[in-house]
Design an enzyme around this catalytic site. Structure first.
Site, PDB file in Angstrom:
ATOM      1  N   ASN A 212     -18.611  48.296  62.137  1.00  0.00           N
ATOM      2  CA  ASN A 212     -18.510  47.586  60.854  1.00  0.00           C
ATOM      3  C   ASN A 212     -17.100  47.485  60.277  1.00  0.00           C
ATOM      4  OD1 ASN A 212     -18.580  50.316  60.323  1.00  0.00           O
ATOM      5  ND2 ASN A 212     -19.526  50.035  58.326  1.00  0.00           N
TER       6      ASN A 212
ATOM      7  N   LYS B 121     -12.694  55.216  72.057  1.00  0.00           N
ATOM      8  CA  LYS B 121     -13.769  54.326  72.471  1.00  0.00           C
ATOM      9  C   LYS B 121     -14.264  53.537  71.261  1.00  0.00           C
ATOM     10  CE  LYS B 121     -18.187  54.198  72.512  1.00  0.00           C
ATOM     11  NZ  LYS B 121     -18.451  52.776  72.483  1.00  0.00           N
TER      12      LYS B 121
ATOM     13  N   GLY C 139     -24.106  61.013  65.452  1.00  0.00           N
ATOM     14  CA  GLY C 139     -23.159  62.044  65.006  1.00  0.00           C
ATOM     15  C   GLY C 139     -23.688  63.450  65.231  1.00  0.00           C
TER      16      GLY C 139
ATOM     17  N   GLU D  58     -18.030  61.135  60.214  1.00  0.00           N
ATOM     18  CA  GLU D  58     -18.310  60.336  59.017  1.00  0.00           C
ATOM     19  C   GLU D  58     -19.522  59.485  59.348  1.00  0.00           C
ATOM     20  OE1 GLU D  58     -17.236  60.682  56.152  1.00  0.00           O
ATOM     21  OE2 GLU D  58     -15.437  61.867  56.490  1.00  0.00           O
TER      22      GLU D  58
ATOM     23  N   CYS E 246     -20.761  51.674  54.992  1.00  0.00           N
ATOM     24  CA  CYS E 246     -21.338  53.007  54.780  1.00  0.00           C
ATOM     25  C   CYS E 246     -21.335  53.363  53.301  1.00  0.00           C
ATOM     26  CB  CYS E 246     -20.569  54.039  55.586  1.00  0.00           C
ATOM     27  SG  CYS E 246     -18.808  53.892  55.326  1.00  0.00           S
TER      28      CYS E 246
ATOM     29  N   GLN F  26     -29.816  44.393  64.559  1.00  0.00           N
ATOM     30  CA  GLN F  26     -29.604  44.765  63.151  1.00  0.00           C
ATOM     31  C   GLN F  26     -30.373  43.814  62.235  1.00  0.00           C
ATOM     32  OE1 GLN F  26     -27.681  47.549  61.952  1.00  0.00           O
ATOM     33  NE2 GLN F  26     -28.736  46.985  60.069  1.00  0.00           N
TER      34      GLN F  26
ATOM     35  N   GLU G 225     -31.197  54.611  55.497  1.00  0.00           N
ATOM     36  CA  GLU G 225     -30.074  53.668  55.509  1.00  0.00           C
ATOM     37  C   GLU G 225     -30.485  52.411  56.267  1.00  0.00           C
ATOM     38  OE1 GLU G 225     -26.564  54.408  57.937  1.00  0.00           O
ATOM     39  OE2 GLU G 225     -25.325  53.984  56.184  1.00  0.00           O
TER      40      GLU G 225
ATOM     41  N   GLU H 206     -10.942  62.415  56.075  1.00  0.00           N
ATOM     42  CA  GLU H 206     -10.031  61.491  56.725  1.00  0.00           C
ATOM     43  C   GLU H 206      -9.107  60.895  55.661  1.00  0.00           C
ATOM     44  OE1 GLU H 206     -11.343  59.445  60.283  1.00  0.00           O
ATOM     45  OE2 GLU H 206     -13.298  59.276  59.338  1.00  0.00           O
TER      46      GLU H 206
HETATM   47  P1  NAD Z   1     -23.700  54.258  66.113  1.00  0.00           P
HETATM   48  O1  NAD Z   1     -23.916  55.683  65.788  1.00  0.00           O
HETATM   49  O2  NAD Z   1     -24.782  53.525  66.798  1.00  0.00           O
HETATM   50  O3  NAD Z   1     -22.425  54.111  67.062  1.00  0.00           O
HETATM   51  C1  NAD Z   1     -21.158  54.621  66.692  1.00  0.00           C
HETATM   52  C2  NAD Z   1     -20.339  54.822  67.947  1.00  0.00           C
HETATM   53  O4  NAD Z   1     -20.927  55.872  68.727  1.00  0.00           O
HETATM   54  C3  NAD Z   1     -20.270  53.610  68.866  1.00  0.00           C
HETATM   55  O5  NAD Z   1     -18.971  53.485  69.402  1.00  0.00           O
HETATM   56  C4  NAD Z   1     -21.270  53.957  69.947  1.00  0.00           C
HETATM   57  O6  NAD Z   1     -21.010  53.302  71.169  1.00  0.00           O
HETATM   58  C5  NAD Z   1     -21.063  55.457  70.070  1.00  0.00           C
HETATM   59  N1  NAD Z   1     -22.161  56.187  70.692  1.00  0.00           N
HETATM   60  C6  NAD Z   1     -23.475  55.849  70.731  1.00  0.00           C
HETATM   61  N2  NAD Z   1     -24.184  56.785  71.419  1.00  0.00           N
HETATM   62  C7  NAD Z   1     -23.298  57.727  71.817  1.00  0.00           C
HETATM   63  C8  NAD Z   1     -23.427  58.944  72.547  1.00  0.00           C
HETATM   64  N3  NAD Z   1     -24.585  59.382  73.006  1.00  0.00           N
HETATM   65  N4  NAD Z   1     -22.315  59.675  72.761  1.00  0.00           N
HETATM   66  C9  NAD Z   1     -21.121  59.268  72.287  1.00  0.00           C
HETATM   67  N5  NAD Z   1     -20.941  58.120  71.601  1.00  0.00           N
HETATM   68  C10 NAD Z   1     -22.015  57.358  71.353  1.00  0.00           C
HETATM   69  O7  NAD Z   1     -23.269  53.538  64.760  1.00  0.00           O
HETATM   70  P2  NAD Z   1     -22.966  51.966  64.549  1.00  0.00           P
HETATM   71  O8  NAD Z   1     -24.281  51.264  64.595  1.00  0.00           O
HETATM   72  O9  NAD Z   1     -21.861  51.501  65.422  1.00  0.00           O
HETATM   73  O10 NAD Z   1     -22.384  51.954  63.067  1.00  0.00           O
HETATM   74  C11 NAD Z   1     -23.193  51.950  61.927  1.00  0.00           C
HETATM   75  C12 NAD Z   1     -23.267  53.329  61.309  1.00  0.00           C
HETATM   76  O11 NAD Z   1     -21.960  53.806  61.037  1.00  0.00           O
HETATM   77  C13 NAD Z   1     -23.987  53.373  59.988  1.00  0.00           C
HETATM   78  O12 NAD Z   1     -24.877  54.471  59.943  1.00  0.00           O
HETATM   79  C14 NAD Z   1     -22.878  53.581  58.972  1.00  0.00           C
HETATM   80  O13 NAD Z   1     -23.259  54.209  57.787  1.00  0.00           O
HETATM   81  C15 NAD Z   1     -21.916  54.387  59.738  1.00  0.00           C
HETATM   82  N6  NAD Z   1     -20.567  54.296  59.183  1.00  0.00           N
HETATM   83  C16 NAD Z   1     -20.085  55.369  58.493  1.00  0.00           C
HETATM   84  C17 NAD Z   1     -18.829  55.334  57.920  1.00  0.00           C
HETATM   85  C18 NAD Z   1     -18.299  56.510  57.181  1.00  0.00           C
HETATM   86  O14 NAD Z   1     -17.101  56.660  57.112  1.00  0.00           O
HETATM   87  N7  NAD Z   1     -19.129  57.371  56.618  1.00  0.00           N
HETATM   88  C19 NAD Z   1     -18.045  54.190  58.059  1.00  0.00           C
HETATM   89  C20 NAD Z   1     -18.559  53.110  58.742  1.00  0.00           C
HETATM   90  C21 NAD Z   1     -19.829  53.187  59.315  1.00  0.00           C
END
Ligand code: NAD
Length: 479
Positions: A148, A171, A229, A246, A280, A327, A379, A458
């Protein structure tokens, strides 16, 4: 065109590639982006380890010059890179350019910050001993970023990591590799030595997982969803790596009876719907006091109904498409869930057709939502807001805190007393008074509490907490 990974200072082809598709027009393919294999991730980590001792010993001037050069190029290419970002992610051109500007400023900030890395000198409790406390780089950092904020989030991890003398293997999210690739290209040409910064694109389950489990990675900085996470934390913590997460939010915006109605609607509209609600920090829970509730819902619904949903790069568009089909399906599923759970759909919720095939939907306001409904607890990550009624300020505060998340919160009020009480008692990492929950500065700490975050903050000078480790030196004055 095909875009390769950056490993040990070379552009290296992957085993296969993923297509980067424009969500405003799925016929528009931005490019093919190589997926790195697990063996290539291994090469990137080895390159980073090899480069680390020399990079950690560069002068602060050398690192400052490189960061400054990268920041200057990003800012000079703001329009072009903003266009690429809007094309691959679907936020509007203005939002895309704003994000690129922010990424450039972050590099400029850390070009200055690197000159201010501080230590401490203290007296010892023992005679004839000096104590010196210094910050040293953590080592090799694995970075995993979401879709995002395709350039700002990589920037706010990479710039401090390099400033404090770390090497990086990054990555990006598979949906938006274009902005991250452009950033890697800029860093490479700005003079980052071979192996100091490596880009490995591809799937989370392959490339991300390989990074997380590798013992040569000293720290993982992750931004993304809660389930991913938490999984990363369990794996990385089991081998003692430092972790910074995060994650999600379900951010409340409280509107009190004494609020300036026009301001409250503007702030809620921005916080809940801009960037298609895919932030987020989006205000997905609007908690409104009884006396202003009906007027607020009517004004917000009217404003939402006027939002122009269309191609992200078209002049006049307020809201671009959702990022992809899955999505969009998730957002529409939550619209059904909200209806079934008894919330009143006041405006939006339908799939929209535009001049090009894209993932368009009408932004949604649910009134008479309760804080217990799934639409208020989970969310959604789309343009969907629940408006929840509160009888008093105290109830509004309690509702705002009744969530597993704790990223950001806001309050609209003209009462100094309530604003001050809210600031003190809201259980979030960030709080806004008469401002949208989304939209933060780049030079101050960013992060949340409870289920939203883990580990040090951060951004700003607080980034040093994650990217450095402390050493305490005792020196005998006699020799
Ligand atoms: P996601 O968790 O699906 O993916 C995030 C990253 O993790 C991607 O690069 C993905 O390829 C990687 N990933 C997926 N599975 C993995 C694994 N098993 N091991 C290691 N890496 C892996 O999230 P998304 O759909 O890309 O983003 C949306 C989410 O991000 C929402 O929940 C949003 O709230 C959050 N977000 C949080 C912040 C913040 O700072 N708090 C900022 C922006 C987005």
């Amino acid at each position: 065109m095909t875009y390769a990974n950056l490993i040990a200072g070379e552009w290296v082809q992957g085993t296969d590639a993923s297509r980067n598709i424009n969500p405003s027009d799925t016929n528009d393919v931005i490019g093919e982006y190589d997926r790195a294999s697990a063996a290539q991730v291994d090469d990137a980590i080895a390159a980073a380890r090899k480069a680390f001792p020399a990079w950690a010993r560069t002068t602060v001037q050398q690192r400052s010059d490189i960061l400054d050069k990268a920041g200057t190029e990003i800012l000079a290419r703001r329009e072009e890179l903003g266009n690429l970002l809007a094309r691959e992610e679907g936020k509007t051109l203005a939002e895309g350019m704003g994000e690129v500007g922010r990424a450039g400023q972050i590099f400029k900030f850390f070009a200055g910050e690197v000159l201010r890395i501080q230590g401490e000198r203290l007296g010892s409790v023992r005679p004839g001993v000096d104590i010196e406390i210094t910050r040293e780089p953590l080592g090799v950092i694995g970075m995993i970023t979401p879709w995002n904020f395709p350039i700002a989030i990589p920037a706010w991890k990479i710039a401090p990591a390099l400033a404090y003398g770390n090497c990086v293997v990054m990555k990006p999210a598979e949906l938006v590799p274009g902005s991250a690739w452009a950033l890697a290209d800029i860093l490479h040409r700005a003079g980052v030595p071979a192996g100091v910064f490596n880009l490995v694109m591809g799937r989370g389950s392959v490339v991300g997982a390989a990074l997380v489990k590798d013992a040569r990675i000293d720290g993982i900085s992750f931004t993304g969803s809660v389930p991913t996470g938490r999984g990363i934390l369990a794996e990385a913590a089991s081998r003692g790596a430092k972790v910074q997460l995060e994650m999600g939010g379900k951010n409340p915006m409280v509107v009190l009876n004494d609020a300036d109605l026009e301001l409250a609607v503007r702030v809620s509209l921005d916080g809940a719907f801009f960037s298609t609600g895919q932030r987020c920090t989006a205000s997905s829970r609007l908690i409104v006091e009884d006396g202003i509730y009906d007027k607020f819902v009517a004004s917000l619904a009217e404003a939402v109904g006027k939002l122009v949903v269309d191609d992200a790069r078209k002049a006049g568009t307020n809201i671009g498409p959702v990022v992809d089909q899955s999505q969009l399906d998730q957002n529409l599923k939550y619209v059904d869930i909200g209806r079934q759970d008894g919330a009143k759909l006041v405006v939006g919720g339908e799939r929209l057709e535009r001049g090009t095939p894209g993932f368009y939907m009408a932004p949604v306001v649910f009134a008479e939502a309760s804080n217990e409904m799934r639409i208020s607890r989970e969310e959604i990550f789309g343009p969907v807001a629940s408006v929840i009624r509160a009888k008093t300020y105290d109830e509004a505060l309690a509702l705002a805190n009744d969530t597993q998340f704790g990223l950001c919160a806001g309050i609209c009020t003209t009462s100094l007393k309530h604003a001050a009480h809210f600031r003190r008692n809201i259980e979030t990492g960030m709080v806004m008074v008469n401002l949208p929950t989304a939209g933060v500065d780049y030079h101050v700490p960013f992060g949340g509490r409870k289920g939203s975050s883990y580990g040090p903050r951060e951004q700003g000078r607080y980034a040093a907490e994650f990217y450095t480790q402390v050493k305490t030196a005792y020196v005998n004055q006699a020799l």
